[in-house]
Scaffold this active site. Structure first.
Site, PDB file in Angstrom:
ATOM      1  CG  HIS A 468      -2.379   0.492   1.085  1.00  0.00           C
ATOM      2  ND1 HIS A 468      -2.780   1.330  -0.348  1.00  0.00           N
ATOM      3  CD2 HIS A 468      -3.139   0.284   1.621  1.00  0.00           C
ATOM      4  CE1 HIS A 468      -3.721   2.162  -0.599  1.00  0.00           C
ATOM      5  NE2 HIS A 468      -4.623   1.496   0.971  1.00  0.00           N
ATOM      6  CG  ASP A 472      -2.726   5.009  -3.984  1.00  0.00           C
ATOM      7  OD1 ASP A 472      -2.243   5.260  -2.758  1.00  0.00           O
ATOM      8  OD2 ASP A 472      -2.823   5.922  -4.733  1.00  0.00           O
TER       9      ASP A 472
END
Length: 497
Positions: A468, A472
């Site tokens: 992450h 995204d």
């Protein structure tokens, strides 16, 4: 004149290795390309050949030491070189004399910062005849296992450090007599107690002292829990079993962990982790600690892929000599999706993001010794047949343990097919420094609502784990949707849609 032996190139992203085993010792004559030592990295084992012929003058990096790329391992002197040998190796090159033709067996060099070891196994017993360089016993340190060869030929007359004993770096392990002139008669071999039942495959040899203690106590092998290497029974294990039998109630096993009832402990088996398993454990935990890992899920209807495969599989195999499986479809679908969402195919390098304009596809493969991930290079430019051939070859080499280090490095994305083992849903762990891994699962018929009707379709859950920090949620979901669309309508791959 001397020739330096240095650490070879270890491969992309590998910066250090551990010296696992030296096959030669100072003073030995070596030929060009003869194997000198073995290094272990977090991925594979690397053999170091001799760069020149001559005599191994000294060893700079002992077993157990961690070395970097191009670090000095040893020096090789020409056979006729008059350069004096280092004083530090005098004891190692010449066995210590114990008097009356006897030779002491000493603890070999254990490596930098290693001050003690445990005697795990004796391969010989008192009274046995041994030849020079024959393996006598094995020591275990906190880094590696060290085999101790016989410094001379003769008869093993004494064992001063029995199995389970902790010895320092200068300790004496035993004595060999009769090496020089055969004047010393072999010591009478003690009569062995009745053989106890062996565990497992029957090739685990318990400590002689433990066998004697079991015979004296009148207890059988299956009443004792071995804590030695590979489950071997040590003398202390017998003492614990005798003490437990004398208790009015079952006593917990005396080992450093949560208490276990004696009847349960007797049915346990303790096996030391292999180096590969230790490396796998370390890398997986490092992955969790480093990446901001998250997993997103979707499901794919495999109807079209299965129909296409069934229609062309015979013709495909006849033409290309390889079976048409599902992995080539998933590889193609992922390569297609990675073009649209390039951050899933990228990696973080410090404060930079490195985007890869190619796809080196890692394909996780289970082997008898653990999970490995061979890499198919430039998978995005390969045909279905080329992908299937590459996967078949890499899988075969992985199972045979013949993969080279280069074949397991440089991957930009990974496929993990837990479905072959029956997995219905799982979250795969990232393979650093990659930012994405796709988990495939079992194909299972399930009722689905299609155009307002309930129909049975072959469905598969997909799981994309991603970093992450660089990917995204929108990019991860988009990637997985593109893979789903390509598999549910494989014609999209031909149209580049």
């Amino acid at each position: 004149m001397t020739t330096e032996v240095r650490v070879p190139t270890l491969g992309e992203s590998v910066t250090e290795a551990t010296v696992a085993t030296w096959f030669k010792k100072p003073g030995d004559i070596v030929a060009v390309d003869e194997m000198l030592c073995e290094l272990e990295t977090d991925k594979v084992t690397v053999e170091v050949p001799s760069p020149a012929a001559g005599k191994l003058a000294d060893i700079v990096a002992a077993e157990g030491e961690t070395v970097g790329v191009d670090a000095l391992l040893a020096n090789i002197a020409e056979t006729g070189d008059a350069t004096p040998e280092p004083a530090a190796r005098t004891e190692e090159a010449r066995p210590a004399k114990a008097g009356n033709g006897a030779v002491d067996i000493m603890v070999p060099t254990l490596g930098e910062s290693v001050t003690e070891a445990t005697v795990s196994t004796w391969f010989k017993a008192v009274g046995d005849s041994v030849s020079q360089d024959e393996m006598l016993c094995e020591l275990e340190t906190d880094k590696v296992s060290v085999e101790v060869p016989a410094p001379a030929a003769g008869v093993l007359t004494e064992i001063t450090a029995p199995e389970g004993a902790t010895v320092d770096a200068s300790a004496r392990l035993g004595v060999i007599a009769g090496a020089a002139d055969g004047a010393v008669e072999p010591a009478p071999r003690p009569e062995a107690p009745a053989a106890a039942p062996a565990r497992g495959t029957g090739d685990i040899e318990d400590a002689p002292s433990a066998k004697k203690a079991m015979a004296e106590a009148g207890i059988s092998r299956d009443q004792v829990t071995g804590t030695g290497r590979d489950g071997r029974v040590m003398k202390d294990d017998v003492a614990r079993a005798v003490a437990a039998a004398a208790q009015p109630a079952p006593a917990p096993a005396s080992i450093p962990r949560a208490p276990v009832p004696a009847d349960d402990a007797a049915r346990e088996e303790r096996v030391k982790m292999t180096r590969l398993r230790q490396t796998i454990a370390k890398r997986l935990k490092d992955s969790q600690n480093t990446a901001a890992m998250l997993t997103t899920y979707n499901e794919v209807d495999m109807t079209e892929v299965m129909a296409l495969r069934n229609r062309y599989k015979d013709e495909f195999e006849k033409k290309h000599g390889v079976r048409l499986g599902f992995m080539s479809f998933f590889t193609k679908a992922c390569c297609h999706a990675l073009k649209e969402v390039p951050e899933v195919n990228a990696e973080i390098d410090g404060t930079d993001i490195v985007y890869k304009n190619f796809v080196h596809m890692g394909v996780a493969a289970g082997t008898p010794t653990g999970l490995v991930v061979p890499v198919i290079r430039d998978a995005d430019s390969m045909s279905f047949a080329e992908i299937e051939k590459a996967i078949a070859e890499k899988g075969r080499r992985a199972r045979d343990g013949k993969l080279s280090m280069a074949e397991m490095q440089g991957g930009t994305f990974t496929l993990s097919n837990g479905g072959v083992y029956g997995s219905l849903m799982s979250s795969p762990i990232l393979n650093p420094p990659q930012s994405g891994i796709l988990g495939m699962h079992k194909i299972q018929d399930r009722p689905m609502a299609i155009n307002g009707e309930v129909v049975i379709r072959p469905m598969m859950y997909l799981a994309l784990s991603y970093d992450h920090r660089i990917v995204d949620g929108k990019g991860a979901v988009t990637f997985l949707v593109r893979v789903k669309e390509a598999l549910e309508d494989p014609r999209r791959l031909l149209m580049d849609l």
